[in-house]
Design a protein around this motif. Structure first.
Motif, mmCIF file in Angstrom:
data_model
loop_
_atom_site.group_PDB
_atom_site.id
_atom_site.type_symbol
_atom_site.label_atom_id
_atom_site.label_comp_id
_atom_site.label_asym_id
_atom_site.label_seq_id
_atom_site.Cartn_x
_atom_site.Cartn_y
_atom_site.Cartn_z
ATOM 1 N N ARG A 81 -0.572 10.547 -3.351
ATOM 2 C CA ARG A 81 -0.364 9.239 -4.138
ATOM 3 C C ARG A 81 -1.611 8.759 -4.562
ATOM 4 N NH1 ARG A 81 3.719 5.922 -2.040
ATOM 5 N NH2 ARG A 81 5.146 7.244 -2.927
ATOM 6 N N SER A 82 -1.907 8.775 -6.027
ATOM 7 C CA SER A 82 -3.278 8.185 -6.213
ATOM 8 C C SER A 82 -3.039 6.818 -6.329
ATOM 9 C CB SER A 82 -3.740 8.483 -7.738
ATOM 10 O OG SER A 82 -3.644 9.910 -7.664
ATOM 11 N N LYS A 83 -4.374 6.100 -6.070
ATOM 12 C CA LYS A 83 -4.608 4.449 -6.189
ATOM 13 C C LYS A 83 -4.286 4.021 -7.606
ATOM 14 C CE LYS A 83 -7.147 2.360 -2.592
ATOM 15 N NZ LYS A 83 -8.486 1.944 -2.055
ATOM 16 N N GLU A 84 -3.609 3.060 -7.714
ATOM 17 C CA GLU A 84 -3.696 2.375 -9.480
ATOM 18 C C GLU A 84 -5.055 2.153 -9.649
ATOM 19 O OE1 GLU A 84 -1.055 -0.925 -11.270
ATOM 20 O OE2 GLU A 84 -0.219 0.016 -9.542
ATOM 21 N N LYS A 85 -5.318 2.375 -10.973
ATOM 22 C CA LYS A 85 -6.639 1.914 -11.347
ATOM 23 C C LYS A 85 -6.566 0.516 -11.491
ATOM 24 C CE LYS A 85 -7.000 6.271 -14.212
ATOM 25 N NZ LYS A 85 -7.350 6.723 -15.418
ATOM 26 N N GLU A 86 -8.032 -0.094 -11.159
ATOM 27 C CA GLU A 86 -8.158 -1.508 -11.312
ATOM 28 C C GLU A 86 -8.994 -1.861 -12.371
ATOM 29 O OE1 GLU A 86 -9.486 -3.272 -7.391
ATOM 30 O OE2 GLU A 86 -8.599 -1.689 -6.361
ATOM 31 N N GLU A 87 -8.760 -2.609 -13.167
ATOM 32 C CA GLU A 87 -9.592 -3.183 -14.382
ATOM 33 C C GLU A 87 -10.486 -4.422 -13.753
ATOM 34 O OE1 GLU A 87 -9.532 -1.646 -17.294
ATOM 35 O OE2 GLU A 87 -7.915 -0.205 -16.263
ATOM 36 N N LYS A 88 -11.452 -4.786 -14.468
ATOM 37 C CA LYS A 88 -12.615 -5.511 -13.985
ATOM 38 C C LYS A 88 -12.115 -6.690 -13.870
ATOM 39 C CE LYS A 88 -17.379 -6.254 -14.902
ATOM 40 N NZ LYS A 88 -18.458 -6.089 -15.666
ATOM 41 N N ASN A 89 -11.201 -7.399 -14.851
ATOM 42 C CA ASN A 89 -10.409 -8.561 -14.892
ATOM 43 C C ASN A 89 -9.315 -8.894 -13.814
ATOM 44 O OD1 ASN A 89 -12.713 -9.322 -16.652
ATOM 45 N ND2 ASN A 89 -11.218 -8.607 -18.557
ATOM 46 N N ASP A 90 -8.913 -7.766 -13.101
ATOM 47 C CA ASP A 90 -7.642 -7.776 -12.605
ATOM 48 C C ASP A 90 -7.705 -8.870 -11.378
ATOM 49 O OD1 ASP A 90 -6.144 -6.052 -14.263
ATOM 50 O OD2 ASP A 90 -6.545 -4.148 -12.966
ATOM 51 N N LYS A 91 -6.797 -9.458 -10.972
ATOM 52 C CA LYS A 91 -6.629 -10.272 -9.810
ATOM 53 C C LYS A 91 -5.625 -10.025 -9.046
ATOM 54 C CE LYS A 91 -7.038 -15.198 -8.025
ATOM 55 N NZ LYS A 91 -6.699 -16.391 -8.631
ATOM 56 N N TRP A 92 -5.646 -9.371 -7.885
ATOM 57 C CA TRP A 92 -4.636 -8.599 -7.110
ATOM 58 C C TRP A 92 -4.326 -9.970 -6.270
ATOM 59 C CZ3 TRP A 92 -2.136 -4.113 -7.443
ATOM 60 C CH2 TRP A 92 -2.739 -3.170 -8.413
ATOM 61 N N HIS A 93 -2.942 -10.341 -5.855
ATOM 62 C CA HIS A 93 -2.450 -11.415 -5.069
ATOM 63 C C HIS A 93 -1.865 -10.498 -3.758
ATOM 64 C CE1 HIS A 93 -3.034 -14.954 -7.714
ATOM 65 N NE2 HIS A 93 -2.504 -14.131 -8.811
ATOM 66 N N ARG A 94 -1.486 -9.360 -3.955
ATOM 67 C CA ARG A 94 -0.834 -8.728 -2.927
ATOM 68 C C ARG A 94 -0.707 -7.067 -3.202
ATOM 69 N NH1 ARG A 94 2.807 -10.512 1.098
ATOM 70 N NH2 ARG A 94 2.492 -12.210 0.428
ATOM 71 N N VAL A 95 -1.214 -6.430 -2.158
ATOM 72 C CA VAL A 95 -1.179 -4.949 -2.164
ATOM 73 C C VAL A 95 -0.295 -4.510 -0.916
ATOM 74 C CG1 VAL A 95 -2.638 -2.679 -2.291
ATOM 75 C CG2 VAL A 95 -3.426 -4.765 -3.651
ATOM 76 N N GLU A 96 0.843 -3.994 -1.385
ATOM 77 C CA GLU A 96 1.663 -3.390 -0.051
ATOM 78 C C GLU A 96 2.064 -1.950 -0.087
ATOM 79 O OE1 GLU A 96 4.993 -6.050 0.271
ATOM 80 O OE2 GLU A 96 3.935 -7.689 1.121
ATOM 81 N N ARG A 97 2.140 -1.364 -1.462
ATOM 82 C CA ARG A 97 2.264 0.038 -1.713
ATOM 83 C C ARG A 97 1.229 0.757 -1.343
ATOM 84 N NH1 ARG A 97 3.877 1.211 -7.388
ATOM 85 N NH2 ARG A 97 1.779 0.589 -7.595
ATOM 86 N N SER A 98 1.633 1.860 -0.518
ATOM 87 C CA SER A 98 0.828 2.636 0.085
ATOM 88 C C SER A 98 0.212 3.763 -0.759
ATOM 89 C CB SER A 98 1.157 3.284 1.294
ATOM 90 O OG SER A 98 2.298 4.231 0.948
ATOM 91 N N SER A 99 -1.096 4.197 -0.869
ATOM 92 C CA SER A 99 -1.606 5.270 -1.386
ATOM 93 C C SER A 99 -2.221 6.137 -0.665
ATOM 94 C CB SER A 99 -2.326 4.930 -2.570
ATOM 95 O OG SER A 99 -3.384 4.136 -1.982
ATOM 96 N N GLY A 100 -2.439 7.233 -0.846
ATOM 97 C CA GLY A 100 -3.337 8.400 0.010
ATOM 98 C C GLY A 100 -2.604 9.551 0.013
ATOM 99 N N LYS A 101 -3.015 10.481 1.228
ATOM 100 C CA LYS A 101 -2.464 11.552 1.583
ATOM 101 C C LYS A 101 -1.353 11.615 2.778
ATOM 102 C CE LYS A 101 -7.009 13.563 0.097
ATOM 103 N NZ LYS A 101 -8.257 14.367 0.811
#
Length: 147
Positions: A81-101
């Motif tokens: 599962r690929s990581k979601e693309k991050e935009e320069k102006n994005d401000k993440w408050h929480r990252v719980e969904r997993s990505s990777g192999k």
């Protein structure tokens, strides 16, 4: 001995005394990409017709998942599962969904027809069906007793 008390973590207990429940997980604790999804949950049940594997893979497309059978009767289910693309102006408050192999491996029993494995994915659930060979009933032959 199997406990009648359900696990407090919500999962079903695997039957460790059953040789057919042998799971051959490939997991490298130092590989951050693989460890993110290493705990992909897969159910395996046996019916009179075959073995059925179900994996919850929410948001994954069939192109991101691979189902393979190795020569020594090992079913391998893998994906990324690929990581979601991050935009320069994005401000993440929480990252719980997993990505990777992830890679999960299961040794199939002798009665599995490995040449007839079928897989489908619908609504984020991967279903792998492995038909079983018909059980041969022993032939009974009467022997005449002399004397």
């Amino acid at each position: 001995m199997t406990s009648l008390i359900p696990s407090i973590f919500g999962g079903r207990r695997s039957n460790n005394s059953d040789p057919m429940s042998l799971s051959l997980d490939v997991w490298d604790p130092f590989d951050r990409e693989t460890s993110a999804m290493a705990n992909t949950r897969i159910d395996w049940k046996e019916t009179p017709e075959g073995h059925i594997f179900k994996a919850d893979l929410p948001g994954m497309k069939k192109e991101e998942v691979k189902v393979e059978v190795e020569e020594d009767r090992v079913l391998q289910i893998s994906g990324e599962r690929s990581k979601e693309k991050e935009e320069k102006n994005d401000k993440w408050h929480r990252v719980e969904r997993s990505s990777g192999k992830f890679v999960r491996r299961f040794r199939l029993p002798e009665n599995a027809k490995v040449e007839e494995v079928k897989a489908s994915i619908e609504n984020g659930v991967l279903t792998v069906r492995v038909p079983k060979t018909k059980e041969k009933k022993p032939e009974m032959r009467s022997i005449e007793i002399s004397g």
